[in-house]
Design an enzyme around this catalytic site. Structure first.
Site, short mmCIF file in Angstrom:
data_model
loop_
_atom_site.label_atom_id
_atom_site.label_comp_id
_atom_site.label_asym_id
_atom_site.label_seq_id
_atom_site.Cartn_x
_atom_site.Cartn_y
_atom_site.Cartn_z
CD GLU A 1 44.25 39.62 -25.45
OE1 GLU A 1 45.41 38.82 -25.24
OE2 GLU A 1 43.37 39.39 -26.16
CG ASN A 2 40.93 44.22 -21.92
OD1 ASN A 2 41.46 43.46 -21.50
ND2 ASN A 2 39.73 44.70 -21.57
#
Lengths: 218, 232
Positions: A47-48
């Site tokens: 998700e980063n």
């Protein structure tokens, strides 16, 4: 015997299909990456800002600019791509991610999930969990069937602050594989050697047991 | 046009007590180390900080928390910082925990000139309290607003004299979004080059968004969870 964390991950990995884009939460879900079936390509989303998360690097080759959502150092794979956090959650929100696997403290028979806060004790923040459960096409929870006090984690009503409502589809615990249906939890498979009676006893929410229930196969 | 400043001290010179600042980074990855050090050195306080995380106890925003410079944090996850969690639980620090995607998209909305966005993240949870809910095609969404922010402080891999920025790997994260959102955007870069050296095709953040840029130095780039496999 109750499943180990590795075995829970191994069972969940059987749900993976070729070409799936998958988000794995921290904890037991990360282990699913170790059991991707041979011959299929699965692209892991971090998700980063990474699609195509690879294995951990060799000692000495770690790159501080290349980490996963759990802040661990990782590598890329052929076909990887980097992007910013808005695009990352955009692809989640727009339903491009085929499968999300995350841990939980509590799940109820409605498919509500609580996995981010214990008031007064653990208030670390929700991170990306609320986004994932609100938008993911398919959500599998990986967790122990009971908490360290022996209390059921599969409830009629969650007592902890919710991460999302009506979102969990499937649960794999150390004792069983269950679906979340409009009628409640439905027992699909049992861990080898675990009795249905034990599962009934340790499931606080409404549990449907119909027909012959097979054992989990790896 | 002269956007280049000598360093972090000059870059943050007009950040005063009570400012609202965005700080890029995810964990310790892609954080503006030089500007954070300068803010700690300067001692500016009563800050509202918008950043995905709060660093660790002794690095990143954690240093500002140690010195009690932060009045309010707006973050999505603060698990790696015990001092933060302590200040939060004791009520010393005002904290708004918001979903990471909401945080990212509100930064984006700010930079894209949109006053608000709709997102389903948080529906049915305490995050929805007091917020407007609207139904689109049978699904509920929360109305979330763009940020009011004074300064955005970002870290990039390369930048040029015109403020164009290129990011590297997962150090990108919130930086491009916050760069767009700042009323004043400060960029510290690992490699500052003259205008013309960066290929326009590969620029991630066009210089229009960046007001001050400087060549950063002495990056520690700490790794929070070094996780490796041993060769056989």
């Amino acid at each position: 015997m109750a499943l180990t964390k590795e075995q829970i991950a191994q069972r969940i990995a059987k749900e993976l299909k070729d070409g799936f884009y998958v988000n794995l939460g921290i904890g037991i879900p990360t282990l699913v990456a170790n059991y991707i079936p041979q011959g299929i390509k699965v692209v892991l989303q971090s998700e980063n800002g990474l699609l195509g998360m690879g294995p951990f690097p060799y000692e000495g080759e770690e790159d501080p600019d290349l980490i996963n959502a759990g802040k661990q150092t990782i590598t890329t794979i052929p076909g990887s791509a980097f992007f910013d956090s808005a695009m990352s959650f955009g692809m989640i929100r727009a339903g491009k991610v085929d499968l999300t696997v995350l841990g939980a403290m509590e799940v109820n028979e409605n498919g509500d999930i609580a996995n981010w806060k214990i008031p007064g004790k653990m208030v670390k923040g929700m991170g990306g969990a609320m986004d994932l459960v609100a938008s993911a096409k398919n959500i599998i929870v990986a967790m122990m069937h009971t908490n360290p006090k022996g209390e059921s984690k599969l409830l009629s009503k969650c007592s902890l602050p919710l991460t999302g409502v009506g979102c969990v589809k499937k649960i794999v615990t150390d004792l069983a594989v269950l679906d979340v249906t409009p009628q409640g939890f439905k027992l699909l498979e049992t861990a080898p050697g675990i009795s249905i009676e034990e599962i009934i006893q340790k499931t606080s929410g409404k549990l449907i047991v119909e027909g012959k229930i097979p054992e989990i196969q790896f | 046009m002269n956007k280049i400043v000598a360093g972090a001290i000059e870059a943050i010179k007009d950040i005063r007590d009570g400012s609202t600042i965005m700080l890029g980074g995810f964990g310790l990855c892609g954080i503006p180390e030089n500007c954070i050090s300068a803010l700690v050195e300067k001692g500016v306080k009563d800050l509202t900080c918008i950043s995905n995380n709060a660093g660790v106890d002794d690095f990143g925003i954690g240093l500002m928390l140690q010195k009690r410079q932060v009045k309010k944090m707006i973050s999505s996850y603060v698990g790696e910082n015990a001092e933060f969690e302590r200040q939060l639980l004791s009520g010393e620090l005002e904290v708004e925990l918001i979903p990471q995607g909401t945080l990212a998209t509100r930064c984006m909305a700010t930079g894209y000139g949109m006053p608000a966005i709709f997102t389903p993240a948080g529906i049915g949870t305490e995050v929805a309290a007091g917020k407007e809910i609207r139904n689109f095609n049978g699904k509920e969404y929360l109305l979330e607003y763009a940020f009011e922010v004074d300064f955005a402080i970002v870290k990039a891999w390369k930048g040029d004299a015109d403020g164009n920025l290129v990011f590297r790997a997962t150090a990108r994260n919130f930086n491009p979004l916050m760069a767009m959102a700042g009323k004043i955007t400060i960029a510290e870069v690992e490699e500052l080059v003259p205008a013309g050296e960066l290929d326009p095709n590969i620029i991630h953040t066009p210089g229009i968004y960046v007001h001050r840029i400087f060549q950063g130095k002495n990056y520690l780039k700490r790794i929070e969870q070094k996780t490796v496999i041993r060769r056989n």
